[in-house]
Structures are given as structure tokens and as C-alpha cells.
Design a protein around this motif. Structure first.
Motif, short mmCIF file in Angstrom:
data_model
loop_
_atom_site.label_atom_id
_atom_site.label_comp_id
_atom_site.label_asym_id
_atom_site.label_seq_id
_atom_site.Cartn_x
_atom_site.Cartn_y
_atom_site.Cartn_z
N GLU A 1 0.84 -1.22 0.00
CA GLU A 1 0.00 0.00 0.00
C GLU A 1 0.87 1.26 0.00
N SER B 1 -3.41 7.55 5.93
CA SER B 1 -4.54 6.63 5.71
C SER B 1 -4.19 5.21 6.13
N VAL B 2 -2.93 4.86 6.07
CA VAL B 2 -2.51 3.51 6.48
C VAL B 2 -2.26 3.50 8.00
N GLY C 1 -3.45 5.19 10.35
CA GLY C 1 -4.66 5.30 11.16
C GLY C 1 -5.21 3.95 11.60
N ARG C 2 -4.89 2.89 10.88
CA ARG C 2 -5.44 1.57 11.21
C ARG C 2 -4.62 0.83 12.27
N PHE C 3 -3.46 1.42 12.64
CA PHE C 3 -2.58 0.69 13.56
C PHE C 3 -2.31 1.51 14.82
#
Ligand code: ATP
Length: 466
Positions: free
Chosen positions: A446, A455-456, A458-460
Motif C-alpha cells: 500500500e 490513511s494507512v 490510522g489503522r494501527f
């Protein structure tokens, strides 16, 4: 410029050629990181222009060509028509036209020194370089541009690939010129690499109400500008400069240069010329072979017009390097960072063990490097403390670092199991996130594929900045 030259040497981007012998004037060698950067520039260019466009094809013509090619192209005649560059106003003059103009040059040897070249002793500019290779007593030349290799193969490509106009042929390769004022690092050298396209259009056609050549010329100017912006050159550092009537090459209907604000000032990064049907006609005349296209609709043979977007690989590299270079202050310390576009960055990921004495940490880090390097250029480094390692990677523009620590692998002695997560650090923001080992591949796909860090990330789980 000095900062770029020094960083380039210190960090393995660009070395002076034959340095142990005192160097050769204006020749440069690309080191381990420089060659990666250069390959990346060529790779994205080839992918974007040759692979992804249905109207484009590639070619790799030889450097040495039949000597008559250079008579047809006009290079051999122009050889006796020397040109000079004024380094102060950056304009080029025909030497025989400036007898009364005081021209000032920087000496290529002593750099800053200024001196006047005596009238009547000009060197030739853009002259083709004679090679020591002599076959059948006929002199061969090192090509001063890749373009002619495309023109002489026009009919081969047309016949073998069965294309309809408009179509283009692109090529990347070395070129050699007897420059009178080489210098400014890799900006102007006698040996350099070009990425050139010859885009053939039907002069009998109109597109959107305009002659096809004019329409496509405009399109290529826009495309080329957008390409440099896409890979990181700042809008404010790019501009278009139209050639005035008196500087237009004899074959050109219109030429526009994309200029970049180099450390030496605004200078040409690439040229986009409408060369009309000049080259194909010249080669037809000198070779005796028809170089035409059969227009089935109009039932007639036409000589295509050609639009030539021509960029220097080395000059593009210098622009990308200059634009990426930043000196920032972080927590009271200077940080040098190359903010390369991820596609251009020589190294994509650095894998760093937090403790090099812990065998399980080192083993995990090596395994990550091995796995990621199947897809990307990845390094392992354990030769300093983590802060130092991060700064080193910043300085060569590595977009992401992965660190393996005790938390990842646990501590057997204490009976603790690891969480199987590693830290990813983002070069630009210095933010860090914790990512499960098994997700690393997809996260980098990604991130290196162009997804925004935020955006990436934020998921971790977030960790403090590194
Ligand atoms: P310049 O005016 O800077 O000498 P040019 O107009 O002679 O360039 P072109 O013949 O249009 O250059 O070549 C196309 C591109 O090739 C240039 O825009 C530049 O990026 C690159 N190039 C040309 N000459 C050199 C050189 N001596 N060293 C490095 N790159 C070069």
C-alpha cells in the motif's frame, strides 16, 4: 550545490570518475545508491511512457551508427559551425556571430574563475564526438543524441509492428557531446544519458480543430510537466520557456523547454520540439529509402511530422535530488533528509534491529529483510544506535524503517512471549506505528504503491515519533 555534491559522495550516490587518479574532468560515476536512483527514474519513465501507453513502443539502437546518419541529421555540418554558451546570461550564440560580444566563461578546471575565450578560437558545441573506432577507414562517431537511432528505424518499426499514426518510439541511452562548458556537477557532461521520444503524427490530420502536430506538441508539453510534478518536483521550481524565433533549431517549428530551478538557477531540464518532417526527409534523401506512411483514408503517402520530448536522465536525477534535499530542525538537532518520491527512493525499507546482541531479534530482522527484498530494495543495518540509523536513512531518502525490538520477540529468560509486531517509521513525519509481522507485506504494498501514510497509519497502534 556543494551540499548535494558532498552528500552524493559521502552516501554513495555519485563519485568523481577515476578519482584515485585525480579525476577526469566533468565525468561522474554513480555509486550503489545513485545507480538505484537512476534506474528508478528510467524504470518509471519506461513504465509510464512505453509500457502503459498503447500508442508507444520502445527501442534500443546502437550508439555507433553509419557515419552518413550524422551528415543527414546536420550534426557533421554544424560541427564546423561552433556555438558558445554564455554562463552569465545562459544564452547560446554562434561563435562567428559574437565577435564583438564579450563572452565570459567559467573555466571547467578551476570552476569559479572567469576568462575570455579569444575570438577565433572557439570550441565546437554539440559536436559529435569522434571515436577511435575506425572501420574501413571511415570515421565513426559517438552519437550526440539518441533520436537518430529512432528515425533510422522508423520504417522497421512501422513494418514490423503494423501501427497506425499517431504513435511514438521511446528510447533510453547514452549520448556524447563535445561540450565547451561542461560542469556544474552532473548538469552538463560530455557523456550523459537521454530519455527520448519521437512521436509521429499525420500532418494531414487535425485534432480538436488544430493541426495534429500542434495538438500533440501541446499534449506532450502538458504530460511532461505533469510527469516531473508527479515524481516530486515542486510546482514553484518548474516553468516552461518557449524558444524565440532566433534560437529555434533550423528544423523546428516550435520548441518549448521545461526549465527547473536548479541550484545554479533556472536551466533546461528537457526540451519538447516539433521537428516537423525534417529528419525523416533528410534520412530518405541520404539513404535513398522512402520513409513514409501510407494514409489509407486519403490514399496517399505522407511523411509524418514528429514531436520530440527529450529529457536527460542525469539532469532529471539532479533535479529530483535537489528538490528532495531538506535541512530540518528536529528536537534541536539538524536533520538532513531526502524527501524522494517512494518510487524513486534508492532504498524503500531499512530493517533495523534494536539490540544487535539479541540473536532472536537479529534473526527476525534478517528474515524480514529477506522477505521484503523479494519485492523491493531493502537493507539491514545494525552498525549504530537506532537514532543514528534513522538519521542515516533519512539522509539517503529511505521512506520507511522497520525496527525489531524485545517487544516483538519477547524474552525467553523471563518467560515472556513477543507480540509479533514491529515498528514502522515514516521518513517524512517521523511517526511510528506497530504492525503485525504478517501484515508487513501488504502494508508496504500500500505505502510503496502510493497510499498516504496517514490513511494507512490510522489503522494501527501509534508509537512516539522516531
Ligand atoms: P543545453 O541547452 O542545456 O545544452 P540542449 O538544448 O543542447 O541542452 P537537447 O539537445 O535538447 O539539449 O537535449 C535534450 C536533453 O538532454 C536536455 O534537455 C538535457 O536534459 C539533456 N542534455 C543535453 N546535453 C546534456 C549534457 N551535456 N549533459 C547532461 N544532459 C544533457
Amino acid at each position: 550545490m556543494d551540499a548535494l555534491v558532498s552528500l552524493s559522495k559521502r552516501r554513495g550516490f555519485i563519485f568523481q570518475s577515476s578519482e584515485i587518479y585525480g579525476g577526469t574532468g566533468s565525468c561522474w560515476d554513480y555509486g550503489p545508491l545513485g545507480v538505484e536512483l537512476k534506474q528508478n527514474i528510467k524504470r518509471v519513465w519506461w513504465r509510464d511512457y512505453i509500457q502503459r501507453r498503447p500508442d508507444m513502443m520502445g527501442l534500443d539502437a546502437s550508439i555507433l551508427m553509419h557515419p552518413t546518419v550524422w551528415k543527414a541529421s546536420g550534426h557533421v555540418d554544424n560541427f564546423t559551425d561552433p556555438m558558445v554558451d554564455c554562463l552569465e546570461c545562459r544564452r547560446r550564440f554562434r561563435a562567428d556571430k559574437i565577435d564583438e560580444t564579450p563572452w565570459v566563461h567559467h573555466c571547467p578546471a578551476t570552476k569559479g574563475n572567469k576568462f575570455t575565450i579569444p575570438a577565433g578560437e572557439p570550441c565546437s558545441h554539440c559536436g559529435v564526438t569522434r571515436t577511435p573506432v575506425e572501420e574501413d577507414a571511415s570515421l565513426t562517431y559517438l552519437r550526440p543524441e539518441t533520436a537518430q537511432g529512432i528515425f533510422v528505424n522508423f520504417d522497421n518499426v512501422l513494418q514490423s509492428m503494423r501501427r497506425k499514426l499517431p504513435f511514438g518510439i521511446g528510447q533510453i541511452g547514452k549520448a556524447f557531446r563535445n561540450e565547451i562548458t561542461p560542469g556544474n556537477f552532473i548538469f552538463r557532461t560530455r557523456e550523459f544519458e537521454q530519455m527520448e521520444i519521437e512521436f509521429f503524427v499525420n500532418p494531414l490530420e487535425t485534432v480538436e480543430g488544430r493541426p495534429a502536430d500542434e495538438y500533440w506538441h501541446e499534449r506532450w508539453i502538458e504530460d511532461s510537466m505533469a510527469w516531473f510534478r508527479r515524481y516530486g518536483l515542486g510546482e514553484e521550481n518548474l516553468r516552461l520557456r518557449e524558444h524565440e524565433a532566433d534560437e529555434l533549431a533550423h528544423y523546428a517549428k516550435r520548441t518549448a523547454d521545461i526549465e527547473y530551478r536548479f541550484p545554479i538557477g533556472w536551466s533546461e531540464l528537457m526540451g519538447i520540439a516539433n521537428r516537423t518532417d525534417f529528419d525523416l526527409k533528410q534520412h530518405a534523401k541520404f539513404s535513398g529509402k522512402a520513409l513514409t506512411y501510407y494514409d489509407e483514408e486519403r490514399k496517399e503517402h505522407v511523411v509524418p511530422y514528429v514531436i520530440e520530448p527529450s529529457a536527460g536522465v542525469d539532469r532529471a536525477l539532479l533535479a529530483f535530488l535537489a528538490d528532495a534535499y531538506r535541512e530540518e530542525e528536529v528536537r534541536g538537532e539538524k536533520r538532513v533528509v531526502l524527501r524522494f518520491h517512494p518510487e524513486l527512493a534508492p532504498l524503500k525499507v531499512a530493517v533495523l534491529p534494536l539490540l544487535k546482541k539479541r540473536e532472536d531479534i537479529v534473526r527476525t530482522a534478517h528474515a524480514i529483510r529477506d522477505e521484503l527484498s523479494k519485492d523491493w530494495s531493502v537493507v539491514y543495518d545494525d552498525t549504530a544506535a537506532i537514532g543514528r540509523l534513522y538519521r542515516r536513512q533519512d539522509e539517503v531518502g529511505t521512506p520507511y524503517c522497520v525496527t525489531v525490538d524485545v517487544q516483538t520477540v519477547g524474552d525467553q529468560a523471563k518467560g515472556e512471549v513477543g507480540d509479533g509486531k514491529v515498528t514502522i517509521r515514516d521518513r517524512n513525519s517521523m511517526e511510528q506505528i506497530r504492525v503485525p509481522l504478517e501484515a508487513l507485506g501488504s502494508v508496504f504494498r500500500e505505502l510503496l504503491g502510493g497510499a498516504a501514510w496517514a490513511s494507512v497509519a490510522g489503522r494501527f497502534e501509534r508509537k512516539g515519533d522516531g
